[in-house]
Design a protein around this motif. Structure first.
Motif, short mmCIF file in Angstrom:
data_model
loop_
_atom_site.label_atom_id
_atom_site.label_comp_id
_atom_site.label_asym_id
_atom_site.label_seq_id
_atom_site.Cartn_x
_atom_site.Cartn_y
_atom_site.Cartn_z
N MET A 146 0.84 -1.18 0.00
CA MET A 146 0.00 0.00 0.00
C MET A 146 0.88 1.24 0.00
N GLN A 147 0.55 2.15 -0.89
CA GLN A 147 1.28 3.41 -1.00
C GLN A 147 0.37 4.54 -0.52
N LEU A 148 0.89 5.39 0.35
CA LEU A 148 0.12 6.50 0.90
C LEU A 148 0.81 7.80 0.51
N ASN A 149 0.09 8.65 -0.25
CA ASN A 149 0.59 9.96 -0.64
C ASN A 149 -0.16 11.02 0.14
N ILE A 150 0.59 11.89 0.83
CA ILE A 150 -0.01 12.96 1.62
C ILE A 150 0.49 14.28 1.06
N SER A 151 -0.44 15.16 0.70
CA SER A 151 -0.06 16.46 0.18
C SER A 151 -0.86 17.54 0.89
N GLY A 152 -0.38 18.75 0.83
CA GLY A 152 -1.04 19.87 1.49
C GLY A 152 -1.29 21.00 0.53
N HIS A 153 -2.45 21.61 0.65
CA HIS A 153 -2.81 22.77 -0.16
C HIS A 153 -3.01 23.94 0.80
N HIS A 154 -2.10 24.90 0.76
CA HIS A 154 -2.07 26.04 1.68
C HIS A 154 -1.77 25.61 3.13
N VAL A 155 -1.11 24.47 3.28
CA VAL A 155 -0.72 24.01 4.61
C VAL A 155 0.56 23.18 4.47
N ASP A 156 1.45 23.34 5.43
CA ASP A 156 2.66 22.52 5.46
C ASP A 156 2.33 21.21 6.17
N VAL A 157 2.69 20.11 5.53
CA VAL A 157 2.45 18.79 6.13
C VAL A 157 3.65 18.48 7.02
N THR A 158 3.46 18.68 8.32
CA THR A 158 4.53 18.46 9.28
C THR A 158 4.63 16.97 9.61
N ASP A 159 5.71 16.59 10.25
CA ASP A 159 5.91 15.19 10.63
C ASP A 159 4.81 14.66 11.57
N PRO A 160 4.41 15.41 12.61
CA PRO A 160 3.33 14.89 13.47
C PRO A 160 2.01 14.71 12.70
N LEU A 161 1.73 15.62 11.78
CA LEU A 161 0.52 15.52 10.98
C LEU A 161 0.59 14.31 10.05
N ARG A 162 1.74 14.09 9.45
CA ARG A 162 1.95 12.94 8.56
C ARG A 162 1.81 11.63 9.34
#
Length: 95
Positions: free
Chosen positions: A1-17
């Protein structure tokens, strides 16, 4: 399973990821044929949105959730996708 996380007008920080990864591990238990998951975190003014696509064999599932808190939006998104996966699996099961 591949999980792609992206952000639009937000920085994807490590805790959020890490939070997104922990919530979406639960989906893997319900359906073993998940090939790819895409999660987009969006901030529009005061609204926090989370959108997700799940690609499985035979279907593509989409859900979106919004809240005042990004973590609450991620929780709601994971719950919606979980229900869709269970429903899809029940429909595909022979009677």
């Amino acid at each position: 399973m591949q999980l792609n996380i992206s952000g639009h007008h937000v920085d994807v920080t490590d805790p959020l990821r890490e939070y997104v990864e922990s919530k979406f591990e639960r989906l893997q238990r319900h359906h073993s044929h998940i090939t790819n998951m895409e999660v987009t975190l969006i901030v529009e003014k005061q609204v926090q949105k989370a959108e997700g696509n799940v690609h499985i064999s035979g279907a593509d599932l989409f859900a979106a959730a919004e809240s005042d808190d990004m973590y609450a939006a991620i929780d709601a998104l994971a719950d919606k996708l979980d229900r869709q996966l269970i429903k899809h699996k029940e429909k595909a099961r022979p009677h």
